[in-house]
Scaffold this active site. Structure first.
Site, PDB file in Angstrom:
ATOM      1  NE  ARG A  10      -1.269   2.480   3.092  1.00 48.72           N
ATOM      2  CZ  ARG A  10      -0.856   3.559   3.326  1.00 48.72           C
ATOM      3  NH1 ARG A  10      -0.566   4.859   2.749  1.00 48.72           N
ATOM      4  NH2 ARG A  10      -0.431   3.696   4.683  1.00 48.72           N
ATOM      5  CD  GLU A  11       3.492   5.512   3.133  1.00 51.02           C
ATOM      6  OE1 GLU A  11       2.779   5.484   3.903  1.00 51.02           O
ATOM      7  OE2 GLU A  11       4.116   6.250   2.505  1.00 51.02           O
ATOM      8  CG  HIS A  70      -4.832   2.932   3.289  1.00 52.69           C
ATOM      9  ND1 HIS A  70      -4.422   4.216   2.869  1.00 52.69           N
ATOM     10  CD2 HIS A  70      -4.702   3.137   4.617  1.00 52.69           C
ATOM     11  CE1 HIS A  70      -4.099   4.979   3.730  1.00 52.69           C
ATOM     12  NE2 HIS A  70      -4.134   4.411   5.009  1.00 52.69           N
ATOM     13  NE  ARG A 132      -4.169   1.718  10.334  1.00 54.75           N
ATOM     14  CZ  ARG A 132      -3.381   1.479   9.264  1.00 54.75           C
ATOM     15  NH1 ARG A 132      -2.433   0.494   9.294  1.00 54.75           N
ATOM     16  NH2 ARG A 132      -3.784   1.560   7.913  1.00 54.75           N
ATOM     17  CB  THR A 166       2.435  12.216   7.833  1.00 53.01           C
ATOM     18  OG1 THR A 166       1.135  11.373   8.474  1.00 53.01           O
ATOM     19  CG2 THR A 166       1.731  12.208   6.460  1.00 53.01           C
ATOM     20  CG  HIS A 201       2.689   5.230   8.959  1.00 54.27           C
ATOM     21  ND1 HIS A 201       2.313   4.063   8.243  1.00 54.27           N
ATOM     22  CD2 HIS A 201       2.813   6.222   8.291  1.00 54.27           C
ATOM     23  CE1 HIS A 201       2.331   4.483   7.154  1.00 54.27           C
ATOM     24  NE2 HIS A 201       2.648   5.789   7.207  1.00 54.27           N
ATOM     25  CG  HIS A 296      38.591  -4.375   8.121  1.00 49.59           C
ATOM     26  ND1 HIS A 296      37.452  -3.889   8.495  1.00 49.59           N
ATOM     27  CD2 HIS A 296      39.504  -3.449   8.643  1.00 49.59           C
ATOM     28  CE1 HIS A 296      37.577  -2.779   8.997  1.00 49.59           C
ATOM     29  NE2 HIS A 296      38.952  -2.400   8.947  1.00 49.59           N
TER      30      HIS A 296
HETATM   31  C1  HCA Z   1      -1.236   8.234   3.092  1.00 55.24           C
HETATM   32  C2  HCA Z   1      -0.959   8.742   4.662  1.00 55.24           C
HETATM   33  C3  HCA Z   1      -0.259   7.959   5.602  1.00 55.24           C
HETATM   34  C4  HCA Z   1      -1.492   7.358   6.121  1.00 55.24           C
HETATM   35  C5  HCA Z   1      -0.972   6.211   7.358  1.00 55.24           C
HETATM   36  C6  HCA Z   1      -2.416   5.518   7.818  1.00 55.24           C
HETATM   37  C7  HCA Z   1       0.557   8.667   6.634  1.00 55.24           C
HETATM   38  O1  HCA Z   1      -0.295   7.787   2.378  1.00 55.24           O
HETATM   39  O2  HCA Z   1      -2.490   8.044   3.122  1.00 55.24           O
HETATM   40  O3  HCA Z   1      -3.206   5.323   7.171  1.00 55.24           O
HETATM   41  O4  HCA Z   1      -2.124   5.039   8.868  1.00 55.24           O
HETATM   42  O5  HCA Z   1       1.959   8.435   6.505  1.00 55.24           O
HETATM   43  O6  HCA Z   1       0.020   9.526   7.354  1.00 55.24           O
HETATM   44  O7  HCA Z   1       0.406   6.777   5.050  1.00 55.24           O
HETATM   45 CU    CU Z   2       2.572   6.972   5.217  1.00 52.94          CU
END
Ligand code: HCA
Ligand code: CU
Length: 383
Positions: A10-11, A70, A132, A166, A201, A296
């Site tokens: 996702r990220e 997400h 979450r 973030t 995060h 080394h």
């Molecule tokens: C994003 C931002 C997010 C969300 C993190 C989360 C962040 O890309 O939408 O939903 O827990 O860094 O705040 O990745």
């Molecule tokens: Cu993020």
């Protein structure tokens, strides 16, 4: 036990130009599962049909890990995530007054009402769903807004509140400490009789994502978000391998992670993301367990601990010795023994070393294959 949520799918896909086909996503998810992460965040189903299909396939792959989707704080996103069959939905919504009014044209109480409504809706549709809630940019938002939104989210049924750094803003040991932030948040929930899990995060804009994640862990975080190779928006997120290794070797984590499967996962993600693993990348880089300078290699040949604080075997890697202009006789002897060449006398060893150094001076390294040719050449040319 600390839990890991990996969000490479996702990220990680928010890295400019990064896209994994569904068959690669499934393989990444399976490897993450085999390594032992607790949650695999598979994507944001609203983004494209392909992502939605991939989330659905991963959710139905029979993984031990819980598969997460997400979602924005809107019912349509919840519906699409539930259609995919996930067991976890991560809902995010900002809580800063400035962002709310300039981007969403809302005030805080309207936003909080919407968040609580969406969470109640999600829970009513699937009571065993893990929810979450993330107040986006948590650490830079007004504390009272974070608390108001998070408390409402937990009262509406959220199981986890995620502290999102973030923009990679936090700095350990300063007033912007994630350890303090998480500790304060847990105390605040406790004083209201609430016990959500707290996740962290951490983005890597200052190169401090790992340090902040460990800070969050010391503050009592229950879940830490990671990605393979630290991929993600801008400078990305906490690197999975680095976090697992430090938690295991230095913080006494007892999770049964299969760290020796990490190289396979990193090769897969690197190949299909097009992001090369830098040679000096901790743990997974080509040079991470390669000894080079003569001093080394000599000391490491006697006992690797002289120049290692982590063993390559821990993460399924092997120790190597690199031959170049920095090499000494002991490096050459070691490499020759790997070739099964044990008959070289001192004079021959000296000539081989000279040759190796001459290649190294041109900025190249000598691998075992080339060393074989050098040995042959030196045996034939005594001058
Ligand atoms: C994003 C931002 C997010 C969300 C993190 C989360 C962040 O890309 O939408 O939903 O827990 O860094 O705040 O990745
Ligand atoms: Cu993020």
């Amino acid at each position: 036990m600390i839990q890991i949520l990996d969000t490479t799918l996702r990220e990680g896909e928010q890295t400019p130009g990064l896209y994994f086909d569904g068959h690669i996503k499934l393989e990444v998810a399976r490897l993450l599962d085999a390594i032992g992460v607790d949650y695999v965040e598979a994507g944001h189903p609203v983004v494209t049909d392909e992502i939605r299909q991939a989330v659905r396939q991963i959710a139905h792959a029979g993984l031990r890990a819980t598969v997460a989707a997400h979602a924005r704080s809107v019912k349509r996103d919840i519906d699409l995530a539930l259609e995919c069959g996930v067991g976890f939905i991560g809902i995010f919504y900002c809580v800063s007054d400035e962002r709310l009014s300039s981007v969403f044209n809302k005030n805080l109480s309207e936003a909080v009402a919407q968040i609580a409504d969406v969470i109640r809706y999600a829970k009513s549709r699937k009571p065993d769903l893990i929810v979450r809630y993330t107040p986006e940019d948590t650490v830079r938002s007004p504390w009272k807004n974070v608390i108001e939104a998070s408390v409402a989210a937990v009262e509406a049924g959220a199981d986890i509140i995620s502290v999102a750094d973030t923009t990679g803003y936090m700095v350990p040991g300063t007033k912007r400490s994630l350890q303090d932030f998480v500790g304060k948040l847990k105390t605040e929930f406790g004083s209201r009789g609430l016990k959500p899990k707290v996740a962290v995060h951490c983005h890597n804009d200052r190169g401090l994502a790992l340090a902040n994640a460990l800070d969050g862990f010391r503050g009592g975080a229950d879940i830490i978000d990671t990605t393979v190779l630290g991929v993600g928006e801008r400078a990305g997120l906490v690197d999975l391998a680095q976090l697992l290794v430090v938690l295991k070797t230095d913080f006494g984590a007892e999770n049964p992670w299969k760290l020796d499967k990490l190289p396979e996962l990193y090769e897969l993600v690197s190949r299909f993301s097009g992001i090369a693993v830098p040679a000096n990348y901790p743990l997974m880089g080509k040079n991470a367990f390669t000894h080079c300078a003569g001093v080394h290699t000599q000391a490491a040949a006697i006992d690797p601990l002289h120049y290692e604080s982590l063993s390559p075997e821990l993460v399924g890697r092997v120790r190597r010795i690199s031959l170049d202009h920095m090499s000494g006789l002991s490096s050459v002897k070691h490499a020759l023994s790997e070739l099964g060449e044990t008959s070289a006398d001192e004079a021959l060893l000296g000539r081989i070393l000279d040759r190796v150094k001459s290649v190294g001076t041109k900025g190249k390294t000598v691998d075992l294959e080339e060393l074989r040719y050098i040995v042959k050449w030196c045996k034939e040319h005594k001058e």
